[in-house]
Write a protein that holds these residues in place. Structure first.
Motif, PDB file in Angstrom:
ATOM      1  N   ARG A 161      -0.711   2.866  -3.305  1.00  0.00           N
ATOM      2  CA  ARG A 161      -0.799   1.467  -2.853  1.00  0.00           C
ATOM      3  C   ARG A 161      -2.001   1.254  -1.939  1.00  0.00           C
ATOM      4  N   THR A 162      -2.271   2.218  -1.058  1.00  0.00           N
ATOM      5  CA  THR A 162      -3.407   2.096  -0.140  1.00  0.00           C
ATOM      6  C   THR A 162      -4.721   2.080  -0.917  1.00  0.00           C
ATOM      7  N   LEU A 163      -4.847   2.993  -1.880  1.00  0.00           N
ATOM      8  CA  LEU A 163      -6.083   3.040  -2.683  1.00  0.00           C
ATOM      9  C   LEU A 163      -6.247   1.763  -3.509  1.00  0.00           C
ATOM     10  N   GLU A 164      -5.144   1.226  -4.012  1.00  0.00           N
ATOM     11  CA  GLU A 164      -5.213  -0.037  -4.763  1.00  0.00           C
ATOM     12  C   GLU A 164      -5.748  -1.159  -3.874  1.00  0.00           C
ATOM     13  N   ARG A 165      -5.287  -1.193  -2.615  1.00  0.00           N
ATOM     14  CA  ARG A 165      -5.785  -2.227  -1.691  1.00  0.00           C
ATOM     15  C   ARG A 165      -7.278  -2.039  -1.432  1.00  0.00           C
ATOM     16  N   LEU A 166      -7.704  -0.782  -1.320  1.00  0.00           N
ATOM     17  CA  LEU A 166      -9.122  -0.503  -1.051  1.00  0.00           C
ATOM     18  C   LEU A 166     -10.016  -0.839  -2.236  1.00  0.00           C
ATOM     19  N   VAL A 192     -12.729   5.669   5.976  1.00  0.00           N
ATOM     20  CA  VAL A 192     -11.732   6.136   6.948  1.00  0.00           C
ATOM     21  C   VAL A 192     -10.366   6.199   6.278  1.00  0.00           C
ATOM     22  N   TRP A 193     -10.016   5.148   5.541  1.00  0.00           N
ATOM     23  CA  TRP A 193      -8.700   5.092   4.907  1.00  0.00           C
ATOM     24  C   TRP A 193      -8.628   6.019   3.698  1.00  0.00           C
ATOM     25  N   LYS A 194      -9.740   6.200   3.010  1.00  0.00           N
ATOM     26  CA  LYS A 194      -9.749   7.160   1.885  1.00  0.00           C
ATOM     27  C   LYS A 194      -9.529   8.578   2.386  1.00  0.00           C
ATOM     28  N   ARG A 195     -10.139   8.929   3.520  1.00  0.00           N
ATOM     29  CA  ARG A 195      -9.926  10.259   4.111  1.00  0.00           C
ATOM     30  C   ARG A 195      -8.466  10.421   4.547  1.00  0.00           C
ATOM     31  N   VAL A 241      -5.840   9.003   3.224  1.00  0.00           N
ATOM     32  CA  VAL A 241      -5.050   9.212   2.007  1.00  0.00           C
ATOM     33  C   VAL A 241      -5.213  10.647   1.515  1.00  0.00           C
ATOM     34  N   HIS A 242      -6.457  11.127   1.504  1.00  0.00           N
ATOM     35  CA  HIS A 242      -6.748  12.493   1.041  1.00  0.00           C
ATOM     36  C   HIS A 242      -5.976  13.524   1.875  1.00  0.00           C
TER      37      HIS A 242
END
Length: 197
Positions: A156-161, A183-186, A188-189
């Motif tokens: 869901r976070t990646l979809e928002r990004l 920042v948010w991709k890291r 999630v990773h």
């Protein structure tokens, strides 16, 4: 007012999945509409408005305070940080659910909890904006549920990004929050590294 209009008007907002690190950075909140019952929202840094959140994590701490009324506070840890969750006399179901969950100890097996609740934004005496969750329901869950929540929240976070449409919420979030999407991709990773498959 028709029966269907009344139903739509009071339909609950879906609970959004969000990691603690992003939730902790949330500062912007607003009310949609001018009526007393109009819903309030927070705007996540990734551009999603949410009226309710769904989180799963390790129960890290539980405190009961008794003054004029009983009040519970818990800390819930996900791979990115902590959520601060509370329930009091206005949330009796959640309060009783928290009371029935074993307080975490060093010797005990880890306790995972799933929480649905409302974001609560407030300003501390020192001027900082803080965000917590006012619980609607709390349940003990197992590690598998926790790992599924991480996978789903990461998606869901990646979809928002990846959203490219310039909807008003996305535009507003870019004005307010200065974090790069990296920042948010890291985040999630790093969260995905903790999942046991």
């Amino acid at each position: 007012m028709s029966e269907q209009t009344a139903f739509q008007r009071y339909e609950r907002e879906p609970a959004k999945r969000v990691f603690a690190a992003e939730f902790r950075e949330t500062t912007y909140h607003f009310k949609e509409g001018s009526e007393d019952k109009s819903p309030t929202f927070v705007l996540l840094p990734t551009g999603e408005r949410c009226n309710r959140v769904f989180l799963v994590g390790l129960l890290a701490d539980k405190k009961k305070s008794e003054g004029e009324a009983v009040f519970y506070q818990i800390k819930v840890k996900d791979p990115s940080g902590f959520f601060f969750v509370s329930a009091g006399s206005y949330q009796p179901e959640a309060m009783h659910q928290i009371a029935s969950i074993e307080t975490p100890t060093v010797e005990a097996k880890p306790t995972y909890v799933a929480v649905i609740g409302k974001p609560n934004v407030f300003t501390a005496p020192d001027g900082r904006t803080l965000v917590s969750v006012r619980a609607e329901s709390v349940a003990a869950v197992n590690k598998q549920v926790h790992d599924c929540w991480i996978l789903d929240t990461a998606t869901r976070t990646l979809e928002r990004l990846e959203k490219t449409d310039e909807n008003p919420d996305l535009v507003k979030s870019k004005e307010i929050y200065k974090q790069s999407s990296d920042v948010w991709k890291r985040m999630v990773h790093e969260a995905l590294k903790t999942v046991e498959i």
